[in-house]
Design an enzyme around this catalytic site. Structure first.
Site, PDB file in Angstrom:
ATOM      1  N   LYS A  35      45.339  59.871   9.939  1.00  0.00           N
ATOM      2  CA  LYS A  35      44.730  60.371  11.176  1.00  0.00           C
ATOM      3  C   LYS A  35      45.339  61.709  11.619  1.00  0.00           C
ATOM      4  N   SER A  86      55.260  54.308  14.482  1.00  0.00           N
ATOM      5  CA  SER A  86      56.524  53.837  13.887  1.00  0.00           C
ATOM      6  C   SER A  86      57.763  54.000  14.768  1.00  0.00           C
ATOM      7  N   THR A 101      46.743  50.590  16.228  1.00  0.00           N
ATOM      8  CA  THR A 101      46.971  51.078  14.853  1.00  0.00           C
ATOM      9  C   THR A 101      47.600  50.002  13.971  1.00  0.00           C
ATOM     10  N   THR A 131      58.763  46.368   7.943  1.00  0.00           N
ATOM     11  CA  THR A 131      60.093  46.774   8.375  1.00  0.00           C
ATOM     12  C   THR A 131      61.019  45.572   8.540  1.00  0.00           C
ATOM     13  N   ASP A 132      62.328  45.824   8.469  1.00  0.00           N
ATOM     14  CA  ASP A 132      63.290  44.744   8.726  1.00  0.00           C
ATOM     15  C   ASP A 132      63.323  44.361  10.210  1.00  0.00           C
ATOM     16  N   GLU A 133      62.744  45.203  11.084  1.00  0.00           N
ATOM     17  CA  GLU A 133      62.828  44.920  12.527  1.00  0.00           C
ATOM     18  C   GLU A 133      62.077  43.651  12.913  1.00  0.00           C
ATOM     19  N   TYR A 156      56.966  47.638  19.059  1.00  0.00           N
ATOM     20  CA  TYR A 156      56.781  48.112  17.679  1.00  0.00           C
ATOM     21  C   TYR A 156      56.970  46.961  16.688  1.00  0.00           C
ATOM     22  N   LYS A 160      54.320  45.060  14.132  1.00  0.00           N
ATOM     23  CA  LYS A 160      54.499  44.993  12.677  1.00  0.00           C
ATOM     24  C   LYS A 160      54.547  43.526  12.219  1.00  0.00           C
ATOM     25  N   ASN A 185      66.293  51.081   7.719  1.00  0.00           N
ATOM     26  CA  ASN A 185      66.120  52.474   8.197  1.00  0.00           C
ATOM     27  C   ASN A 185      66.156  53.477   7.063  1.00  0.00           C
ATOM     28  N   PRO A 211      72.024  62.446  22.604  1.00  0.00           N
ATOM     29  CA  PRO A 211      71.852  61.285  23.496  1.00  0.00           C
ATOM     30  C   PRO A 211      72.100  59.953  22.781  1.00  0.00           C
ATOM     31  N   ARG A 220      72.892  50.110  11.872  1.00  0.00           N
ATOM     32  CA  ARG A 220      71.683  50.211  11.059  1.00  0.00           C
ATOM     33  C   ARG A 220      72.089  50.350   9.596  1.00  0.00           C
ATOM     34  N   GLY A 289      65.830  46.302  25.204  1.00  0.00           N
ATOM     35  CA  GLY A 289      65.684  45.349  24.091  1.00  0.00           C
ATOM     36  C   GLY A 289      66.319  45.819  22.788  1.00  0.00           C
ATOM     37  N   HIS A 290      67.341  46.650  22.899  1.00  0.00           N
ATOM     38  CA  HIS A 290      67.946  47.312  21.729  1.00  0.00           C
ATOM     39  C   HIS A 290      68.592  46.296  20.771  1.00  0.00           C
TER      40      HIS A 290
HETATM   41  P1  NAD Z   1      55.618  58.077  10.400  1.00  0.00           P
HETATM   42  O1  NAD Z   1      55.455  57.853  11.869  1.00  0.00           O
HETATM   43  O2  NAD Z   1      56.456  59.199   9.917  1.00  0.00           O
HETATM   44  O3  NAD Z   1      54.176  58.271   9.743  1.00  0.00           O
HETATM   45  C1  NAD Z   1      53.088  57.475  10.073  1.00  0.00           C
HETATM   46  C2  NAD Z   1      51.834  58.124   9.497  1.00  0.00           C
HETATM   47  O4  NAD Z   1      50.712  57.296   9.844  1.00  0.00           O
HETATM   48  C3  NAD Z   1      51.553  59.515  10.068  1.00  0.00           C
HETATM   49  O5  NAD Z   1      51.173  60.398   9.043  1.00  0.00           O
HETATM   50  C4  NAD Z   1      50.397  59.271  11.028  1.00  0.00           C
HETATM   51  O6  NAD Z   1      49.544  60.399  11.181  1.00  0.00           O
HETATM   52  C5  NAD Z   1      49.674  58.112  10.353  1.00  0.00           C
HETATM   53  N1  NAD Z   1      48.885  57.316  11.302  1.00  0.00           N
HETATM   54  C6  NAD Z   1      49.300  56.836  12.510  1.00  0.00           C
HETATM   55  N2  NAD Z   1      48.300  56.179  13.113  1.00  0.00           N
HETATM   56  C7  NAD Z   1      47.225  56.223  12.262  1.00  0.00           C
HETATM   57  C8  NAD Z   1      45.916  55.711  12.318  1.00  0.00           C
HETATM   58  N3  NAD Z   1      45.482  55.019  13.378  1.00  0.00           N
HETATM   59  N4  NAD Z   1      45.085  55.921  11.262  1.00  0.00           N
HETATM   60  C9  NAD Z   1      45.515  56.631  10.179  1.00  0.00           C
HETATM   61  N5  NAD Z   1      46.747  57.154  10.093  1.00  0.00           N
HETATM   62  C10 NAD Z   1      47.598  56.949  11.113  1.00  0.00           C
HETATM   63  O7  NAD Z   1      56.113  56.686   9.826  1.00  0.00           O
HETATM   64  P2  NAD Z   1      57.144  56.394   8.654  1.00  0.00           P
HETATM   65  O8  NAD Z   1      58.515  56.402   9.204  1.00  0.00           O
HETATM   66  O9  NAD Z   1      56.801  57.211   7.480  1.00  0.00           O
HETATM   67  O10 NAD Z   1      56.773  54.867   8.362  1.00  0.00           O
HETATM   68  C11 NAD Z   1      55.732  54.535   7.436  1.00  0.00           C
HETATM   69  C12 NAD Z   1      55.623  53.021   7.350  1.00  0.00           C
HETATM   70  O11 NAD Z   1      56.861  52.467   6.926  1.00  0.00           O
HETATM   71  C13 NAD Z   1      55.287  52.360   8.684  1.00  0.00           C
HETATM   72  O12 NAD Z   1      54.408  51.302   8.429  1.00  0.00           O
HETATM   73  C14 NAD Z   1      56.635  51.844   9.179  1.00  0.00           C
HETATM   74  O13 NAD Z   1      56.454  50.698   9.981  1.00  0.00           O
HETATM   75  C15 NAD Z   1      57.318  51.500   7.873  1.00  0.00           C
HETATM   76  N6  NAD Z   1      58.783  51.581   7.861  1.00  0.00           N
HETATM   77  C16 NAD Z   1      59.437  52.703   8.324  1.00  0.00           C
HETATM   78  C17 NAD Z   1      60.828  52.772   8.233  1.00  0.00           C
HETATM   79  C18 NAD Z   1      61.591  53.991   8.688  1.00  0.00           C
HETATM   80  O14 NAD Z   1      62.829  53.960   8.712  1.00  0.00           O
HETATM   81  N7  NAD Z   1      60.962  55.093   9.037  1.00  0.00           N
HETATM   82  C19 NAD Z   1      61.556  51.687   7.716  1.00  0.00           C
HETATM   83  C20 NAD Z   1      60.852  50.557   7.294  1.00  0.00           C
HETATM   84  C21 NAD Z   1      59.470  50.516   7.358  1.00  0.00           C
HETATM   85  O1  DAU Z   2      64.832  49.370  10.558  1.00  0.00           O
HETATM   86  C1  DAU Z   2      63.658  50.012  10.181  1.00  0.00           C
HETATM   87  C2  DAU Z   2      63.134  50.832  11.329  1.00  0.00           C
HETATM   88  O2  DAU Z   2      64.023  51.931  11.484  1.00  0.00           O
HETATM   89  C3  DAU Z   2      61.702  51.313  11.143  1.00  0.00           C
HETATM   90  O3  DAU Z   2      60.851  50.209  11.104  1.00  0.00           O
HETATM   91  C4  DAU Z   2      61.289  52.241  12.288  1.00  0.00           C
HETATM   92  O4  DAU Z   2      59.996  52.764  12.031  1.00  0.00           O
HETATM   93  C5  DAU Z   2      62.292  53.371  12.377  1.00  0.00           C
HETATM   94  O5  DAU Z   2      61.955  54.185  13.481  1.00  0.00           O
HETATM   95  C6  DAU Z   2      63.717  52.836  12.510  1.00  0.00           C
HETATM   96  O6  DAU Z   2      63.895  52.211  13.801  1.00  0.00           O
HETATM   97  P1  DAU Z   2      65.236  52.415  14.674  1.00  0.00           P
HETATM   98  O7  DAU Z   2      64.911  52.133  16.075  1.00  0.00           O
HETATM   99  O8  DAU Z   2      66.393  51.698  14.061  1.00  0.00           O
HETATM  100  O9  DAU Z   2      65.462  53.993  14.399  1.00  0.00           O
HETATM  101  P2  DAU Z   2      65.854  55.202  15.361  1.00  0.00           P
HETATM  102  O10 DAU Z   2      66.106  56.380  14.497  1.00  0.00           O
HETATM  103  O11 DAU Z   2      64.895  55.357  16.497  1.00  0.00           O
HETATM  104  O12 DAU Z   2      67.237  54.731  15.979  1.00  0.00           O
HETATM  105  C7  DAU Z   2      68.362  54.429  15.148  1.00  0.00           C
HETATM  106  C8  DAU Z   2      69.498  53.962  16.059  1.00  0.00           C
HETATM  107  O13 DAU Z   2      69.931  55.079  16.857  1.00  0.00           O
HETATM  108  C9  DAU Z   2      69.071  52.886  17.048  1.00  0.00           C
HETATM  109  O14 DAU Z   2      70.158  51.984  17.237  1.00  0.00           O
HETATM  110  C10 DAU Z   2      68.820  53.661  18.349  1.00  0.00           C
HETATM  111  C11 DAU Z   2      69.817  54.817  18.253  1.00  0.00           C
HETATM  112  N1  DAU Z   2      69.360  56.081  18.900  1.00  0.00           N
HETATM  113  C12 DAU Z   2      68.152  56.584  18.550  1.00  0.00           C
HETATM  114  C13 DAU Z   2      67.690  57.738  19.137  1.00  0.00           C
HETATM  115  C14 DAU Z   2      66.332  58.297  18.765  1.00  0.00           C
HETATM  116  C15 DAU Z   2      70.175  56.734  19.809  1.00  0.00           C
HETATM  117  O15 DAU Z   2      71.309  56.276  20.094  1.00  0.00           O
HETATM  118  N2  DAU Z   2      69.724  57.879  20.387  1.00  0.00           N
HETATM  119  C16 DAU Z   2      68.493  58.417  20.098  1.00  0.00           C
HETATM  120  O16 DAU Z   2      68.133  59.458  20.686  1.00  0.00           O
END
Ligand code: NAD
Ligand code: DAU
Length: 350
Positions: A35, A86, A101, A131-133, A156, A160, A185, A211, A220, A289-290
């Site tokens: 999208k 995500s 979504t 995701t592991d979450e 989130y 998932k 992560n 922050p 993580r 809810g951290h």
């Molecule tokens: P991201 O947010 O970087 O990318 C998401 C992509 O999905 C974007 O390109 C966005 O444009 C597209 N998208 C969003 N809504 C849409 C819709 N309605 N229709 C079509 N496209 C849409 O996410 P990411 O970090 O690359 O994560 C990808 C997948 O992996 C997700 O399913 C997430 O839950 C999972 N995941 C992420 C992590 C992580 O650490 N980032 C870890 C484990 C699992």
């Molecule tokens: O575990 C897999 C997940 O990891 C994925 O499913 C998610 O899509 C991905 O976003 C990620 O989630 P987290 O919430 O763990 O990731 P984030 O980078 O947002 O945060 C990592 C840790 O850092 C978390 O404990 C929150 C903390 N944090 C995050 C941000 C953005 C801060 O302390 N300050 C910040 O500004």
């Protein structure tokens, strides 16, 4: 020639998966459906956009008609579904978008696959990336296994978890050939700078506050994104239908320790003396809810498909920091537009 649908291929992990598949499998047609939300960026795929086996479709997985027509037109034999909202913080300020979504979008894809795949099911594969979450939060000890009970805490992770349940239900009820993986992560190039590592690299570089939520004691388990993409390749081709595979880095870091390490690496790279970047650390109100700790047991994946992470974390983090420092233009591009508004709402009112 197989035609594979990859959803969310313009996002962080999706772009690495598209790149790997387009280059490694010239005999597959790879269709990237995205999208292009704030998190999706075609600049992530510049190096493969001209490959003859790659094509891009701009579209929303929430649009059931579009998805159905796309399946009719392209006759996909496989789906790798990554498209999602995500970011946990965004799910706290706008949960409904995550239901559309992550839940409705996933069900639309399942419906289209179910109606399109009437025969030779053994040659079809619907792979849902999760995701592991979904497993909730660990205490000081223990690891998430594939048998850990679901216990999501954020909108989130609840969305998932719901999508995972639908995927399993379509397998059990309709015999859809599905496979799911739940990963920890990810970090690496092309990650939108709302997530911890790219956000903090960006802020350290620009001498902005870092922050840290709460006391920075949350843990993580970090995995290099290219190792995740490699695991996805293995599971898509060799994972057993109906199974779940956990993917993790065996690499747990307390947030504050990771942040201090990033500060030290960046001080060195930016020639800052006297621990300058650490002074940017600012403790802010905790995330609601951290979850305290995530850590993955990926022994099933190792045992069945011989996958292990390839990169030591310190090496991967250095590479990642170098990438962001060298790709300032990419950062500028993705942080223009709505990013400033998001940043103000998320951090300046905290
Ligand atoms: P991201 O947010 O970087 O990318 C998401 C992509 O999905 C974007 O390109 C966005 O444009 C597209 N998208 C969003 N809504 C849409 C819709 N309605 N229709 C079509 N496209 C849409 O996410 P990411 O970090 O690359 O994560 C990808 C997948 O992996 C997700 O399913 C997430 O839950 C999972 N995941 C992420 C992590 C992580 O650490 N980032 C870890 C484990 C699992
Ligand atoms: O575990 C897999 C997940 O990891 C994925 O499913 C998610 O899509 C991905 O976003 C990620 O989630 P987290 O919430 O763990 O990731 P984030 O980078 O947002 O945060 C990592 C840790 O850092 C978390 O404990 C929150 C903390 N944090 C995050 C941000 C953005 C801060 O302390 N300050 C910040 O500004």
């Amino acid at each position: 020639m197989k035609t594979i649908l990859i959803t969310g291929g313009a996002g962080f992990i999706g772009s690495h998966v598209v790149r790997l598949f387009v280059k490694k499998y010239p005999d597959y047609r790879i269709v990237n459906l995205d999208k292009l939300t704030y998190a999706g960026n075609l600049a992530n795929l510049k190096d493969v956009e001209k490959y003859p086996n790659y094509s891009f479709v701009k579209g929303d997985i929430v649009d059931g008609d579009l998805i159905r027509k796309l399946f009719e037109e392209k006759q996909f034999s496989g789906v790798i579904h990554l498209a999602a909202e995500s970011h946990v913080d965004r799910s706290i300020s706008n949960p409904t978008e995550f239901v559309f979504t992550n839940v409705i979008g996933t069900v639309n894809l399942l419906n289209a696959a179910r109606h399109s795949w009437k025969e030779q099911l053994e040659e079809k594969r619907f792979y849902h990336i999760s995701t592991d979450e979904v497993y909730g939060s660990l205490g000081e000890a223990g690891l998430f296994t594939e048998e850990t009970r679901y216990d999501p805490h954020s909108p989130y992770s609840a969305s998932k978890a719901s999508s995972d349940h639908f995927v399993r239900a379509y397998h059990d009820t309709f015999g859809l050939p599905v496979v799911i993986s739940n990963c920890s992560n990810n970090y690496g190039s092309f990650q939108f700078p709302e997530k911890l590592i790219p956000l903090f690299i960006h802020n350290i570089r620009n001498n902005k506050p870092l922050p840290v939520y709460g006391k920075g004691e949350n843990v993580r388990d970090w995995l290099w994104v290219e190792d995740h993409a490699r695991a996805i390749d293995e599971i898509f081709h060799r994972g057993r239908v109906g199974q779940t595979y956990n993917i993790g880095g065996h690499n747990e870091w307390k947030n504050i320790d990771l942040i201090r390490l990033m500060c030290r690496i960046m001080d060195r790279k930016l020639n800052r003396v006297g621990g300058t970047s650490e002074k940017l650390i600012t403790y802010v109100k905790d995330r609601a809810g951290h979850d305290l700790r995530y850590a993955i047991d990926s022994s099933k994946l190792q045992r069945e498909l011989n996958w292990t992470p390839s990169l030591q974390f310190e090496e991967g983090l250095e590479k990642t920091i170098d990438w962001y420092l060298e790709n300032e233009a990419w950062l500028q591009e993705v942080t223009s537009g709505d990013y400033q508004k998001y940043y103000e709402e998320q951090y300046l009112k905290r």
